[in-house]
Design an enzyme around this catalytic site. Structure first.
Site, PDB file in Angstrom:
ATOM      1  N   ASP A 115       0.859  -1.177   0.000  1.00 20.45           N
ATOM      2  CA  ASP A 115       0.000   0.000   0.000  1.00 20.45           C
ATOM      3  C   ASP A 115       0.896   1.228   0.000  1.00 20.45           C
ATOM      4  OD1 ASP A 115      -2.181  -1.625   0.005  1.00 20.45           O
ATOM      5  OD2 ASP A 115      -2.650  -1.373   2.131  1.00 20.45           O
TER       6      ASP A 115
ATOM      7  N   GLU B 219     -14.118  -4.601  -2.148  1.00 23.72           N
ATOM      8  CA  GLU B 219     -13.907  -4.357  -0.721  1.00 23.72           C
ATOM      9  C   GLU B 219     -15.242  -4.579  -0.032  1.00 23.72           C
ATOM     10  OE1 GLU B 219     -12.416  -0.357  -0.428  1.00 23.72           O
ATOM     11  OE2 GLU B 219     -10.512  -0.885  -1.358  1.00 23.72           O
TER      12      GLU B 219
END
Lengths: 284, 208
Positions: free
Chosen positions: A10, A129
């Site tokens: 990330d 998600e």
């Protein structure tokens, strides 16, 4: 067929970060250093997610992709903040092999069809998600699990496949960064609903979790972040100073994070192989 | 060493930069990404990349008038050419992907959808081990049973005599083909790490 272990990085500005439930980002170091190490350590692919996409400048991401693509010859997927065919074209030109889309695809599902026709299904990965609701349903969220969409995760998975997605990355926002293990139910139901490969993301804290998600969750591939990042940080002092963008207290403190066991990528692969799950080894 | 003029054929399809990054890393300096007839004619070896839909790939190749030039260089002048992924599939008579689309027809056989047992995901995405039938020249530096990165939903159902390597993915899937100066691989050597680099080195070393 070998099950893939994908290193997920990330990225926030120039830094590698890691959060919990996709929030509370801690700065871990420089993404390219980690990427280079994971490449040599046996990662089957790299996944860069620009977690503050579009809020900050994109030049850092461009530089990171370009440098990675010149030296690392395993597949690189890039996601975060890609809104249009032009954005996709751009990151592919920098050197990404695949792109991951979430928000843009939820807002305009046709972009999946357009992108897969323009670049090939093999290039288009849809990120889902999901958050489990009180009634047991799984709904899709966007913007790192912040924005409610009301869309059923399983219906969306099938639709994304029908529109031309080549793979799905399924994130359990509930589990992400916790070390409690992947969400087996979520992954299993999505995997049962589609024929395309399903990549599980979010939650592993120990080696057993990888076997579970492949055997019980039917995942074709897994991503790992915290376990390998903490391992790397414990063994290496990253060069340079960390500034701006993200909480740097953690990396400077040298502390460990309780629920997550540190592991090398090859620890994960050896464990899986011992359990009868095939993994790729680098033959010299 | 590494004096070969290599041209990666640019027809608006495919990850030309990934291939060029891998070859540059190996030290091949005389490398061009080009669709110019002059460059293609001067080249010692050609690479035909390809990602995405078959129809768009062959149409683009024809739109740029490359089919005739390639036929002459490859079939008459016997210049070595390496097709990668869809670039390899284009060597076939044609593909059944979204209707029938004619390929370059340099090799017999058709490109077909992967029809696999239930437990196999389609596309095949990931690292699979290959069984090598023909070591020279493509696999001269690669061990049998090495792994390469695949990402495809269709495969080249070719003749056994041109099958240079294959992988097991529920069925026997063509991994590499070769016939005289014509070569192709279904996998992505440019994304297959050390094995991919060894593959390129072995292949280009064989070209004078």
């Amino acid at each position: 067929m070998n099950h893939r272990v994908i290193a997920r990085l990330d990225i926030k500005g120039p830094n590698l970060v890691k959060g919990i439930h996709l929030e509370g980002l801690r700065v871990m170091g420089k993404p390219e250093e980690f990427a280079s190490y994971y490449n040599e350590a046996g990662a089957d692919e790299l996944l860069y997610m620009d977690v503050v996409a579009s809020l900050y400048d994109r030049n850092s991401l461009k530089d990171i992709i370009t440098r990675t693509a010149k030296e690392i010859f395993i597949p690189l997927t890039v996601g975060g903040g890609l809104r249009s065919i032009e954005d996709i074209t751009e990151v592919l030109r920098y050197g990404a092999d695949k792109v991951s889309l979430n928000t843009a695809a939820i807002k305009n599902p046709e972009i999946i069809r357009q992108a897969s026709e323009a670049f090939g299904s093999s290039t288009i990965v849809i990120a889902i998600e999901a958050i489990k609701q009180n009634d047991g349903k799984y709904l899709c969220y966007t913007d790192n699990g912040r924005e409610y969409t009301g869309i059923d995760a399983f219906e969306w998975a099938e639709k994304a496949q029908d529109l031309g997605a080549g793979e799905l990355i399924v994130t359990s926002v509930d589990k992400e960064g916790t070390g409690e293990g992947f969400d087996i139910e979520l992954t299993r139901k999505i995997s049962d609903a589609v024929r395309i490969p399903v990549i599980a993301h979010g939650g592993p804290g120990k080696l057993e979790h990888f076997e579970e998600i492949i055997r019980e969750g039917n995942a074709d591939a897994v991503t790992v972040a915290s376990m390998i990042h903490y391992d790397y940080v414990s063994k290496n002092k990253s060069q340079g100073e960390f500034k701006g963008e993200g909480n740097v207290t953690f990396i400077n403190s040298g502390k460990e994070f309780g629920k997550i066991n540190k592991a090398e990528i090859m620890d994960i692969k050896k464990y899986l192989s011992e359990k009868g799950i095939d993994c790729r080894y680098i033959n010299e | 060493m590494h004096k070969q003029n290599i041209v990666i054929i640019d027809y608006g399809i495919g990850n030309t930069h990934s291939i060029s990054n891998a070859l540059s890393y190996l030290g091949y300096k005389k490398l061009k990404i080009s669709d110019s007839e002059e460059h293609i004619k001067k080249a010692d070896a050609l690479i035909l990349p390809g990602v995405g839909a078959y129809e768009e790939a062959v149409n683009n190749l024809r739109k740029r008038n490359l089919e005739g030039i390639l036929n002459e260089e490859v079939l008459i002048n016997k210049k070595p050419i390496l097709g990668i992924c869809v670039g390899m599939q284009m060597l076939a008579e044609g593909s059944e992907e979204n209707g029938w689309h004619e390929g370059l027809k340099w090799m017999k056989g058709k490109v077909k959808k992967l029809e696999l047992p239930e437990q196999y995901a389609v596309p095949q995405v990931g690292w699979n081990n290959i069984t090598i039938n023909n070591t020279e020249p493509m696999f001269s530096k690669v061990d049998n049973d090495s792994n390469f990165y695949f990402d495809h939903s269709y495969y080249f159902d070719c003749e056994e005599k041109v099958l240079a390597a294959w992988c097991n993915y529920g069925i026997k899937v063509t991994a590499a083909v070769q016939h005289e100066n014509i070569f192709g691989v279904q996998f992505h050597p440019e994304k297959s790490q050390t094995n991919g680099l060894k593959f390129f080195r072995g292949f280009f070393n064989s070209i004078k």
